[in-house]
Design a protein around this motif. Structure first.
Motif, PDB file in Angstrom:
ATOM      1  N   SER A   1       0.825  -1.208   0.000  1.00  0.00           N
ATOM      2  CA  SER A   1       0.000   0.000   0.000  1.00  0.00           C
ATOM      3  C   SER A   1       0.861   1.260   0.000  1.00  0.00           C
ATOM      4  CB  SER A   1      -0.945  -0.004   1.203  1.00  0.00           C
ATOM      5  OG  SER A   1      -0.215  -0.027   2.412  1.00  0.00           O
ATOM      6  N   HIS A   2       1.976   1.260   0.726  1.00  0.00           N
ATOM      7  CA  HIS A   2       2.851   2.442   0.774  1.00  0.00           C
ATOM      8  C   HIS A   2       3.455   2.712  -0.609  1.00  0.00           C
ATOM      9  CE1 HIS A   2       2.549   2.573   5.117  1.00  0.00           C
ATOM     10  NE2 HIS A   2       2.842   1.296   5.159  1.00  0.00           N
ATOM     11  N   TRP A   3       3.895   1.648  -1.250  1.00  0.00           N
ATOM     12  CA  TRP A   3       4.525   1.818  -2.559  1.00  0.00           C
ATOM     13  C   TRP A   3       3.519   2.261  -3.617  1.00  0.00           C
ATOM     14  CZ3 TRP A   3       3.969  -1.106  -7.149  1.00  0.00           C
ATOM     15  CH2 TRP A   3       4.893  -0.755  -8.153  1.00  0.00           C
ATOM     16  N   LEU A   4       2.340   1.636  -3.638  1.00  0.00           N
ATOM     17  CA  LEU A   4       1.358   1.964  -4.663  1.00  0.00           C
ATOM     18  C   LEU A   4       0.782   3.367  -4.476  1.00  0.00           C
ATOM     19  CD1 LEU A   4      -0.465  -1.465  -4.959  1.00  0.00           C
ATOM     20  CD2 LEU A   4       1.181  -0.463  -6.545  1.00  0.00           C
ATOM     21  N   ALA A   5       0.600   3.785  -3.220  1.00  0.00           N
ATOM     22  CA  ALA A   5       0.132   5.145  -2.974  1.00  0.00           C
ATOM     23  C   ALA A   5       1.162   6.156  -3.470  1.00  0.00           C
ATOM     24  CB  ALA A   5      -0.153   5.348  -1.487  1.00  0.00           C
ATOM     25  N   HIS A   6       2.440   5.868  -3.231  1.00  0.00           N
ATOM     26  CA  HIS A   6       3.507   6.750  -3.716  1.00  0.00           C
ATOM     27  C   HIS A   6       3.545   6.752  -5.244  1.00  0.00           C
ATOM     28  CE1 HIS A   6       7.457   8.717  -3.805  1.00  0.00           C
ATOM     29  NE2 HIS A   6       7.747   7.864  -4.771  1.00  0.00           N
ATOM     30  N   LEU A   7       3.335   5.583  -5.839  1.00  0.00           N
ATOM     31  CA  LEU A   7       3.338   5.479  -7.299  1.00  0.00           C
ATOM     32  C   LEU A   7       2.296   6.402  -7.912  1.00  0.00           C
ATOM     33  CD1 LEU A   7       4.212   3.990  -9.924  1.00  0.00           C
ATOM     34  CD2 LEU A   7       2.463   2.285  -9.391  1.00  0.00           C
ATOM     35  N   GLU A   8       1.085   6.375  -7.380  1.00  0.00           N
ATOM     36  CA  GLU A   8       0.030   7.213  -7.961  1.00  0.00           C
ATOM     37  C   GLU A   8       0.277   8.693  -7.696  1.00  0.00           C
ATOM     38  OE1 GLU A   8      -4.037   6.405  -8.716  1.00  0.00           O
ATOM     39  OE2 GLU A   8      -4.626   7.641  -7.013  1.00  0.00           O
ATOM     40  N   LYS A   9       0.743   9.018  -6.509  1.00  0.00           N
ATOM     41  CA  LYS A   9       0.896  10.425  -6.141  1.00  0.00           C
ATOM     42  C   LYS A   9       2.062  11.097  -6.860  1.00  0.00           C
ATOM     43  CE  LYS A   9       1.659  13.452  -2.151  1.00  0.00           C
ATOM     44  NZ  LYS A   9       1.857  13.523  -0.674  1.00  0.00           N
ATOM     45  N   SER A  10       3.179  10.386  -6.956  1.00  0.00           N
ATOM     46  CA  SER A  10       4.400  11.038  -7.432  1.00  0.00           C
ATOM     47  C   SER A  10       4.851  10.621  -8.824  1.00  0.00           C
ATOM     48  CB  SER A  10       5.546  10.762  -6.437  1.00  0.00           C
ATOM     49  OG  SER A  10       5.216  11.241  -5.151  1.00  0.00           O
ATOM     50  N   HIS A  11       4.300   9.528  -9.356  1.00  0.00           N
ATOM     51  CA  HIS A  11       4.814   9.035 -10.638  1.00  0.00           C
ATOM     52  C   HIS A  11       3.702   8.586 -11.573  1.00  0.00           C
ATOM     53  CE1 HIS A  11       8.967   9.183  -9.191  1.00  0.00           C
ATOM     54  NE2 HIS A  11       8.462   8.784  -8.043  1.00  0.00           N
ATOM     55  N   PRO A  12       2.813   9.502 -11.964  1.00  0.00           N
ATOM     56  CA  PRO A  12       1.764   9.135 -12.927  1.00  0.00           C
ATOM     57  C   PRO A  12       2.332   8.724 -14.278  1.00  0.00           C
ATOM     58  CG  PRO A  12       1.850  11.520 -12.605  1.00  0.00           C
ATOM     59  CD  PRO A  12       2.733  10.923 -11.560  1.00  0.00           C
ATOM     60  N   ASP A  13       3.552   9.135 -14.575  1.00  0.00           N
ATOM     61  CA  ASP A  13       4.157   8.750 -15.846  1.00  0.00           C
ATOM     62  C   ASP A  13       4.394   7.247 -15.918  1.00  0.00           C
ATOM     63  OD1 ASP A  13       5.979   9.252 -13.744  1.00  0.00           O
ATOM     64  OD2 ASP A  13       7.666   9.294 -15.142  1.00  0.00           O
ATOM     65  N   VAL A  14       4.634   6.624 -14.773  1.00  0.00           N
ATOM     66  CA  VAL A  14       4.803   5.170 -14.758  1.00  0.00           C
ATOM     67  C   VAL A  14       3.497   4.483 -15.108  1.00  0.00           C
ATOM     68  CG1 VAL A  14       5.315   3.175 -13.301  1.00  0.00           C
ATOM     69  CG2 VAL A  14       6.730   5.230 -13.154  1.00  0.00           C
ATOM     70  N   LEU A  15       2.385   4.998 -14.576  1.00  0.00           N
ATOM     71  CA  LEU A  15       1.082   4.440 -14.919  1.00  0.00           C
ATOM     72  C   LEU A  15       0.791   4.619 -16.405  1.00  0.00           C
ATOM     73  CD1 LEU A  15      -0.979   5.587 -11.808  1.00  0.00           C
ATOM     74  CD2 LEU A  15      -0.286   3.259 -12.373  1.00  0.00           C
ATOM     75  N   ASP A  16       1.191   5.766 -16.944  1.00  0.00           N
ATOM     76  CA  ASP A  16       1.020   5.984 -18.383  1.00  0.00           C
ATOM     77  C   ASP A  16       1.781   4.937 -19.190  1.00  0.00           C
ATOM     78  OD1 ASP A  16      -0.553   8.187 -17.874  1.00  0.00           O
ATOM     79  OD2 ASP A  16       1.073   9.640 -18.131  1.00  0.00           O
ATOM     80  N   ALA A  17       2.965   4.575 -18.700  1.00  0.00           N
ATOM     81  CA  ALA A  17       3.771   3.583 -19.410  1.00  0.00           C
ATOM     82  C   ALA A  17       3.152   2.192 -19.342  1.00  0.00           C
ATOM     83  CB  ALA A  17       5.185   3.553 -18.826  1.00  0.00           C
ATOM     84  N   LEU A  18       2.334   1.950 -18.329  1.00  0.00           N
ATOM     85  CA  LEU A  18       1.724   0.630 -18.161  1.00  0.00           C
ATOM     86  C   LEU A  18       0.462   0.448 -19.003  1.00  0.00           C
ATOM     87  CD1 LEU A  18       2.097   0.264 -14.291  1.00  0.00           C
ATOM     88  CD2 LEU A  18       3.411  -0.954 -16.046  1.00  0.00           C
ATOM     89  N   VAL A  19      -0.059   1.534 -19.545  1.00  0.00           N
ATOM     90  CA  VAL A  19      -1.284   1.441 -20.337  1.00  0.00           C
ATOM     91  C   VAL A  19      -1.105   0.488 -21.516  1.00  0.00           C
ATOM     92  CG1 VAL A  19      -2.817   2.739 -21.869  1.00  0.00           C
ATOM     93  CG2 VAL A  19      -2.166   3.697 -19.657  1.00  0.00           C
TER      94      VAL A  19
END
Length: 268
Positions: free
Chosen positions: A171-189
């Motif tokens: 949960s700590h890692w995923l919350a940080h992922l969404e808050k600080s690194h939306p570009d990573v989520l974009d790469a996962l699309v």
């Protein structure tokens, strides 16, 4: 003739997923016949599948247990597993454990409370004997429901399974992922099925993570879509997890993913 059904990505077993929900804690409530729903001050599922519950002395269920035949009262414990980020449908899994409640003798209750405090410290445990009563739930059966499916489990299944190695700090890692690194989520699309990649006004959210892969939720107008993306190889350590995430992102400019199991997490 071979099957044309798409092969599902590997995932932890139902018993392992149930143990992970129990290990994370979640929100618990107890339901018994003829008594109001009760929310324990503290709840903990032990390695053998039994549950330890601490209730305020005024909870009606305590009176029902004491006057039940043999001092045992049938009830069901529900544990709701919430996503690490604020989703419009926040519950990502439910675990129901059905069994019989009993109130241990005071000396046994104190011993159990000390054991719970060693693995799940909670200030309300100090209220035992001073406005709070400890109850033990001996399981008869369990049911798990999550994005992977629904499964009936026996106490033996629960006792034999281990939680996922990353379940307590994902949960700590995923919350940080969404808050600080939306570009990573974009790469996962690009890993989503083609039909989902084409949805308009959709938002990709982190839902879960385990040794087999990453769980994502695509919030689209009118409907949510949960997708599991498998790691190239199973990850059994934080270092392996870092490497698998780097492969999944697939960007040569990235130096990797840094996940700290002690609570500080981030991407570098």
């Amino acid at each position: 003739m071979g099957s044309t059904r798409p092969r599902r990505p590997p995932a932890p077993s139902a018993a392992e997923r149930a143990r992970s929900i129990a290990a994370r804690g979640g929100q618990a409530s107890l339901v018994g016949t003829g008594v109001p729903q009760a929310v324990p001050l503290v709840h903990h599922v032990r390695a053998d599948g039994s549950a330890v519950l601490l209730f305020d002395d005024h909870e009606p269920v305590l009176q029902e247990i004491r006057r039940a035949p043999g001092g045992e009262f049938a009830a069901m414990l529900e544990i709701a597993d919430h996503a690490p980020v604020e989703l419009r449908e926040p519950v990502r899994g439910l675990l129901w454990i059905t069994g019989r409640l009993r109130v241990p003798e005071p000396d046994i209750a104190r011993r159990i409370a000390v054991q719970v405090a060693d693995v799940r410290p909670h200030e309300d445990l100090l209220r035992l004997g001073h406005g709070a009563t400890l109850v033990r739930l001996d399981p008869g059966s369990a049911v798990l429901s999550d994005a992977e499916g629904t499964a009936a489990l026996t106490p033996v299944d629960l006792a034999a399974a281990w939680p996922d190695p990353f379940c307590r700090y994902e949960s700590h890692w995923l919350a940080h992922l969404e808050k600080s690194h939306p570009d990573v989520l974009d790469a996962l699309v690009r890993h989503l099925p083609p039909a989902l990649r084409e949805l308009r006004d959709a938002r990709l959210r982190p839902l879960g993570m385990d040794r087999f892969g990453l769980r994502l939720r695509l919030e689209a107008p009118g409907r949510d879509h949960d997708v599991r993306i498998a790691w190239p190889q199973q990850a059994n350590s934080v270092e392996e997890l870092r490497k698998q995430m780097q492969h999944l992102i697939g960007c040569p400019m990235r130096r990797g993913v840094d996940v700290d199991p002690l609570g500080g997490s981030g991407i570098r």
